[in-house]
Design a protein around this motif. Structure first.
Motif, mmCIF file in Angstrom:
data_model
loop_
_atom_site.group_PDB
_atom_site.id
_atom_site.type_symbol
_atom_site.label_atom_id
_atom_site.label_comp_id
_atom_site.label_asym_id
_atom_site.label_seq_id
_atom_site.Cartn_x
_atom_site.Cartn_y
_atom_site.Cartn_z
ATOM 1 N N VAL A 139 0.862 -1.180 0.000
ATOM 2 C CA VAL A 139 0.000 0.000 0.000
ATOM 3 C C VAL A 139 0.901 1.234 0.000
ATOM 4 C CG1 VAL A 139 -1.843 1.242 1.191
ATOM 5 C CG2 VAL A 139 -1.817 -1.252 1.194
ATOM 6 N N THR A 140 1.302 1.647 -1.186
ATOM 7 C CA THR A 140 2.154 2.814 -1.359
ATOM 8 C C THR A 140 1.496 3.757 -2.368
ATOM 9 O OG1 THR A 140 3.383 1.863 -3.221
ATOM 10 C CG2 THR A 140 4.202 1.380 -0.995
ATOM 11 N N PRO A 141 1.865 5.046 -2.356
ATOM 12 C CA PRO A 141 1.292 5.962 -3.346
ATOM 13 C C PRO A 141 1.548 5.506 -4.777
ATOM 14 C CG PRO A 141 2.434 7.180 -1.633
ATOM 15 C CD PRO A 141 2.738 5.741 -1.402
ATOM 16 N N GLU A 142 2.755 5.000 -5.034
ATOM 17 C CA GLU A 142 3.093 4.553 -6.377
ATOM 18 C C GLU A 142 2.223 3.386 -6.819
ATOM 19 O OE1 GLU A 142 6.412 6.689 -4.495
ATOM 20 O OE2 GLU A 142 5.194 4.973 -3.885
ATOM 21 N N ARG A 143 2.007 2.427 -5.915
ATOM 22 C CA ARG A 143 1.230 1.236 -6.277
ATOM 23 C C ARG A 143 -0.234 1.598 -6.497
ATOM 24 N NH1 ARG A 143 -0.651 -1.952 -8.709
ATOM 25 N NH2 ARG A 143 -0.952 -4.191 -8.350
ATOM 26 N N LEU A 144 -0.795 2.451 -5.644
ATOM 27 C CA LEU A 144 -2.201 2.812 -5.815
ATOM 28 C C LEU A 144 -2.406 3.690 -7.041
ATOM 29 C CD1 LEU A 144 -2.414 1.613 -2.927
ATOM 30 C CD2 LEU A 144 -4.165 3.344 -2.491
ATOM 31 N N ALA A 145 -1.442 4.533 -7.356
ATOM 32 C CA ALA A 145 -1.563 5.371 -8.546
ATOM 33 C C ALA A 145 -1.504 4.538 -9.814
ATOM 34 C CB ALA A 145 -0.462 6.418 -8.552
ATOM 35 N N ALA A 146 -0.731 3.467 -9.784
ATOM 36 C CA ALA A 146 -0.558 2.630 -10.972
ATOM 37 C C ALA A 146 -1.623 1.550 -11.103
ATOM 38 C CB ALA A 146 0.826 1.968 -10.939
ATOM 39 N N ALA A 147 -2.392 1.290 -10.052
ATOM 40 C CA ALA A 147 -3.375 0.208 -10.077
ATOM 41 C C ALA A 147 -4.471 0.481 -11.107
ATOM 42 C CB ALA A 147 -3.993 0.024 -8.694
ATOM 43 N N SER A 148 -4.881 -0.563 -11.790
ATOM 44 C CA SER A 148 -5.925 -0.451 -12.802
ATOM 45 C C SER A 148 -7.309 -0.522 -12.165
ATOM 46 C CB SER A 148 -5.783 -1.584 -13.815
ATOM 47 O OG SER A 148 -6.040 -2.840 -13.181
ATOM 48 N N ASP A 149 -8.321 -0.202 -12.978
ATOM 49 C CA ASP A 149 -9.698 -0.360 -12.512
ATOM 50 C C ASP A 149 -9.956 -1.801 -12.097
ATOM 51 O OD1 ASP A 149 -10.196 2.295 -13.018
ATOM 52 O OD2 ASP A 149 -11.200 1.934 -14.935
ATOM 53 N N GLU A 150 -9.407 -2.731 -12.851
ATOM 54 C CA GLU A 150 -9.582 -4.165 -12.537
ATOM 55 C C GLU A 150 -8.948 -4.497 -11.185
ATOM 56 O OE1 GLU A 150 -8.550 -2.934 -15.414
ATOM 57 O OE2 GLU A 150 -10.302 -3.402 -16.654
ATOM 58 N N ASP A 151 -7.790 -3.916 -10.904
ATOM 59 C CA ASP A 151 -7.146 -4.139 -9.609
ATOM 60 C C ASP A 151 -8.048 -3.667 -8.474
ATOM 61 O OD1 ASP A 151 -4.805 -5.196 -10.703
ATOM 62 O OD2 ASP A 151 -3.834 -3.230 -10.831
ATOM 63 N N TYR A 152 -8.598 -2.485 -8.628
ATOM 64 C CA TYR A 152 -9.452 -1.943 -7.566
ATOM 65 C C TYR A 152 -10.725 -2.770 -7.395
ATOM 66 C CZ TYR A 152 -6.668 2.254 -6.703
ATOM 67 O OH TYR A 152 -5.670 3.129 -6.329
ATOM 68 N N ARG A 153 -11.281 -3.223 -8.497
ATOM 69 C CA ARG A 153 -12.466 -4.082 -8.384
ATOM 70 C C ARG A 153 -12.114 -5.392 -7.681
ATOM 71 N NH1 ARG A 153 -13.896 -1.858 -13.545
ATOM 72 N NH2 ARG A 153 -12.819 -3.538 -14.647
ATOM 73 N N ALA A 154 -10.948 -5.943 -8.003
ATOM 74 C CA ALA A 154 -10.520 -7.186 -7.351
ATOM 75 C C ALA A 154 -10.307 -6.988 -5.853
ATOM 76 C CB ALA A 154 -9.233 -7.700 -7.997
ATOM 77 N N CYS A 155 -9.944 -5.775 -5.470
ATOM 78 C CA CYS A 155 -9.785 -5.463 -4.047
ATOM 79 C C CYS A 155 -11.131 -5.346 -3.336
ATOM 80 C CB CYS A 155 -9.029 -4.151 -3.865
ATOM 81 S SG CYS A 155 -7.319 -4.162 -4.407
ATOM 82 N N GLY A 156 -12.196 -5.121 -4.120
ATOM 83 C CA GLY A 156 -13.519 -4.905 -3.528
ATOM 84 C C GLY A 156 -13.832 -3.452 -3.282
#
Length: 215
Positions: free
Chosen positions: A73-90
């Motif tokens: 959980v870093t600014p770089e990782r959250l900025a780069a995460a795709s819509d699919e990543d966020y959906r997979a996170c819930g």
């Protein structure tokens, strides 16, 4: 004032109990609430956002999925995460937008998380709420649980409002504006009062004494 240790919380509650009959009664009934601090910084703020407006059990499941999907959980990782990543996170769409905004603000220097601990509660609150998606509840809970500000007061928290209604014998649950007015009597130790009131709410509901996840 900061609440860094159980001793800090105990000392603040002792002063409140001596000054306010309501706090004195709750203190006698509920004792010293658990401190339950979280580390300050980006991950702590993201944790507060994730836990907003949903049940604790649901938030814990989403938090676990977020750690699993993103890895860090870093600014770089959250900025780069795709819509699919966020959906997979819930994560919901509004929270996805907020998390991206927080990551962007940290990366571009708009939000300096390292500077917040040295600020007064009001200034730190203003710095946080300048980020789109961070509302008063998120800012106040971050100040209280992550930075240990002794005077943070989440006036919009529903559980806290219910506890104040019961403790003061009010006819209706107070709104955020009324909560701010009511809590003037507990300055500059409103965060200690909040923790004791959350413990009171938890006892009324038969649950562990933890901050609410509603705003």
């Amino acid at each position: 004032m900061r609440i860094e240790t159980d001793e800090d919380l105990s000392a603040m509650l002792a002063v409140l109990a001596a000054q306010c009959p309501v706090m004195g009664r709750l203190h006698a009934e509920r004792g010293i609430p658990p401190l339950r601090r979280r580390p300050a910084g980006f991950e702590g703020l993201v944790h507060v956002v994730v836990f907003q407006q949903i049940s604790t059990l649901a938030a814990q499941a989403i938090w676990s999925r977020t750690l699993s999907v993103l890895g860090a959980v870093t600014p770089e990782r959250l900025a780069a995460a795709s819509d699919e990543d966020y959906r997979a996170c819930g994560q919901s769409r509004p929270k996805t937008r907020t998390l991206r905004a927080v990551a962007a603000a940290v990366l571009d220097g708009t939000l300096d998380l390292e500077a917040l601990p040295a600020m007064e509660a009001e200034a730190a609150h203003a710095a946080l709420t300048r980020v789109k998606g961070i509302g008063p509840w998120t800012a106040d809970v971050y100040l209280l649980t992550c930075l240990g500000h002794g005077d943070a007061w989440p006036a919009g928290d529903i559980a806290l409002q219910a506890a104040v209604q019961d403790a003061l014998g009010l006819a209706a649950r107070p709104d955020a504006g009324t909560m701010i007015a009511v809590a003037e009597r507990w300055r500059p130790r409103r965060a200690a009062a909040a923790r004791l009131l959350w413990a009171h709410y938890a006892a009324l509901k038969g649950r562990a004494a933890i901050p609410a996840t509603t705003a």
